[in-house]
Design a protein around this motif. Structure first.
Motif, short mmCIF file in Angstrom:
data_model
loop_
_atom_site.label_atom_id
_atom_site.label_comp_id
_atom_site.label_asym_id
_atom_site.label_seq_id
_atom_site.Cartn_x
_atom_site.Cartn_y
_atom_site.Cartn_z
N ILE A 22 39.77 5.44 -31.29
CA ILE A 22 39.88 4.98 -29.91
C ILE A 22 41.26 4.37 -29.69
O ILE A 22 41.96 4.70 -28.72
N SER A 23 41.64 3.49 -30.60
CA SER A 23 42.92 2.83 -30.47
C SER A 23 44.04 3.86 -30.35
O SER A 23 44.90 3.78 -29.48
N THR A 36 39.56 14.83 -27.37
CA THR A 36 39.11 13.47 -27.70
C THR A 36 39.83 12.45 -26.85
O THR A 36 39.23 11.53 -26.30
N LYS A 37 41.15 12.62 -26.73
CA LYS A 37 41.92 11.68 -25.91
C LYS A 37 41.34 11.61 -24.50
O LYS A 37 41.17 10.53 -23.93
N ARG A 38 41.06 12.79 -23.97
CA ARG A 38 40.56 12.84 -22.61
C ARG A 38 39.24 12.07 -22.49
O ARG A 38 39.06 11.24 -21.60
N ARG A 39 38.35 12.35 -23.42
CA ARG A 39 37.05 11.71 -23.34
C ARG A 39 37.16 10.19 -23.52
O ARG A 39 36.50 9.41 -22.82
N VAL A 40 38.00 9.78 -24.44
CA VAL A 40 38.17 8.35 -24.68
C VAL A 40 38.69 7.66 -23.43
O VAL A 40 38.16 6.63 -22.99
N LYS A 41 39.70 8.27 -22.83
CA LYS A 41 40.29 7.64 -21.66
C LYS A 41 39.29 7.56 -20.51
O LYS A 41 39.27 6.60 -19.75
N GLU A 42 38.49 8.60 -20.43
CA GLU A 42 37.50 8.63 -19.35
C GLU A 42 36.50 7.49 -19.53
O GLU A 42 36.24 6.72 -18.60
N VAL A 43 35.97 7.41 -20.75
CA VAL A 43 34.98 6.36 -21.00
C VAL A 43 35.61 4.97 -20.83
O VAL A 43 35.01 4.06 -20.25
#
Lengths: 343, 343
Positions: A22-23, A36-43
DNA sequence: TCTCTGTACGCAATCGATTTCAAAGATTAC
DNA sequence: GTAATCTTTGAAATCGATTGCGTACAGAGA
């Protein structure tokens, strides 16, 4: 529910990923898939994630916060300086912690201790009128902690100071009065503990002597408080005591100048015809008075801004404390107005 | 060597004890022998140990820091409020982080975000003139984060506000002008976006109507900038345009009042004989003017102090946000001076 | 001798984010 | 078909202080 902010772990749990991922995703580190980046930023956005700057400070031993210790906030000049400090600090990504000493030494000491506990990255100081020993600063400086002094420069070797040209401003003001034909110029001086008071008085003295006028010690009146009432009272007394009546006043601050103005008016003297008056600092109200008060303008905003730039440059090692210029002197400007203009 | 502060671990290593023991010894916890406590404290002192407040903040999720978001620092009233804030915060063991919005909405938003990131315990806000939507505040409030608004109260249900009695102050000022025999009283009003402007105008209106004077819309002049020049210009224009010449001005701020004063003097009107003037805020310079300017005094220091007390009480749960009084209104005081005293 | 009760202290987890090192899995090369 | 390489991710230590729980040891009581 103030159960608090979402943390990186909350996002990790939500996505079945580790905190490290995440970091890195949030910081666009390489080695994380775009998906993954996209999903993390969205959440992160959905959870209203806000990074915890405290945790970062602890890890980096850097708080991106600077401290400001100032005698008074309700003071036109100092508030202007604060404004300059705040402006630069904000633009360079630093927070500003403010503490006023109210001109008290013990408060000054406890403030710097608290600030150091709070891991500030550096501090800007204008010390109090009570401060005569500077041990509480040298102790800290010797540890390599950055301090920049402004307006009031302490007697510490190697201290870094941002000042205004007090001497030159006072010199200019006095020359101006002389050039307007005033002969018997009184100086209302400030507390002797402050270097600025001494410098201003020296400017006054030198201006007189350069013009062949010998300095009369009775013409230098110390006004330790700097209040209107004090100025008014001392000037009134002066009119009764001095054998030769003064025909001009150069005050080391504007409030004192207003006091002098009132005292003159009290006994019916015309300004600037019979008496000339010049203040120091060019507070906002100078232009509102009638007659408008001449004054030496100090670049307060600039002082705050430059001091902050220097401090942050030191913090970020863009400046080398060993070799840098240690004294920055900002120019003053005489604002000639009606209170001292005879011609 | 700025290799930094001694930590609890350094003391532990020095004394061959564990970090826990040091922590407890320093805090005089039971279960540590007196001898150990003595030694720990001695070493702590020698090593110039200073607890790391950041580490504490992280652990406790409490920073003992409050944020202040204010439109301007260089402003007599606001600087007075800051002074009150700082005073109480310091006495109750809190730091003050300061940010000025310069009356800009985007700066206000980014300030509150940064402050939240820095885990402040609460925030004091006087919102900018640009702010019309309060989403950035309600979002945060809804998370249970303490905000106390001062001076400028937003249109948010359940917000906690500390204000001055703008309506009453304006009412009193207008009544005063009427009682001094002024007949055609003009109001220089402030930006309509601010509740204080509306309240002051309403006080003016009601005072007139209570005295059987109908309100002439042409007598209400909006001064959005609040500068001296603006006031002077608008009043000059007024003298040329209004069929019946105004004989008094009630300005929603002092600077505007000075502008009006100058405009009157420009066309040779005598104050207070031919024109009466009253300002609002009672800035420092009011008593320095000639004639001295009447003004409605706002308790700025008190406002800062009370707002801070309330905020800290909420943070420390000494006050219950659900049931507490949500609006605190501080009384103003009309300072009658020469600019409006005919009798 | 054994248990019990204090006393005095240590271990390890925790707060939230970063970062080094390592590893699992997929892909490519030979 | 197997080793080598790359991509993507995770585990664990770290920053400094606190704190619940556990434990070693001494002395007391039976």
């Amino acid at each position: 529910m103030k159960l608090g902010q979402a943390t990186i772990k909350d996002i990790a749990r939500e996505l079945n990923l580790s905190a490290s991922t995440i970091s890195r995703a949030l910081k666009d580190y390489p080695g994380i898939s775009d998906e993954t980046k996209r999903r993390v930023k969205e959440v992160a956005k959905n959870m209203n994630y806000r990074p915890n700057a405290i945790a970062l400070s602890l890890r980096k031993s850097r708080s991106f916060t600077i401290g400001v210790i100032i005698p008074e906030v309700v003071h036109f000049f100092f508030s202007t300086v604060i404004s300059g400090i705040e402006d630069i600090a904000q633009s360079r990504g630093y927070n500003v912690i403010l503490s006023q000493s109210n001109e008290k030494l013990d408060r000054e000491i406890s403030s710097i201790e608290t600030m150091l506990s709070n891991q500030i990255d550096g501090v800007l100081v204008s010390y109090s009128k009570e401060t005569e020993s500077f041990d509480h600063f040298t102790r800290v400086l010797d540890q390599g902690f950055p301090i920049v002094f402004f307006d009031r420069a302490p007697a510490i070797p190697n201290a870094i100071n941002v000042m205004v040209a007090d001497y030159q401003g006072a010199y200019d003001a006095t020359i101006h009065l002389i050039s307007q034909g005033y002969k018997n110029i009184v100086h209302l001086s400030g507390p002797k503990a402050l270097k600025i008071s001494i410098d201003r008085e020296q400017g006054y003295r030198d201006a007189l002597e350069k013009n062949g006028i010998s300095v009369n010690p009775a013409n230098i009146i110390e006004c330790p408080l700097g209040t209107l009432e004090e100025g008014q009272r001392l000037v009134s007394e002066l009119f009764n005591s001095l054998p030769e009546r003064p025909d001009a006043f150069f005050s080391c601050n504007d409030i004192g100048a207003v006091g002098a103005m009132k005292a003159c008016r009290d006994i019916g003297l015309k300004i600037p015809l019979e008496v000339g008056i010049v203040g120091f600092s060019d507070w906002q109200f100078c232009a509102m008075l009638d007659p408008q008060l001449s004054s030496v303008s100090q670049p307060g905003f600039m002082m705050g801004a430059r001091a902050t730039e220097i401090l942050i440059d030191i913090i970020e090692k863009k400046l080398d404390v060993e070799t840098m210029e240690r004294n920055l002197i900002l120019e003053t400007k005489l604002m000639e107005r009606d209170s001292s203009r005879r011609f």
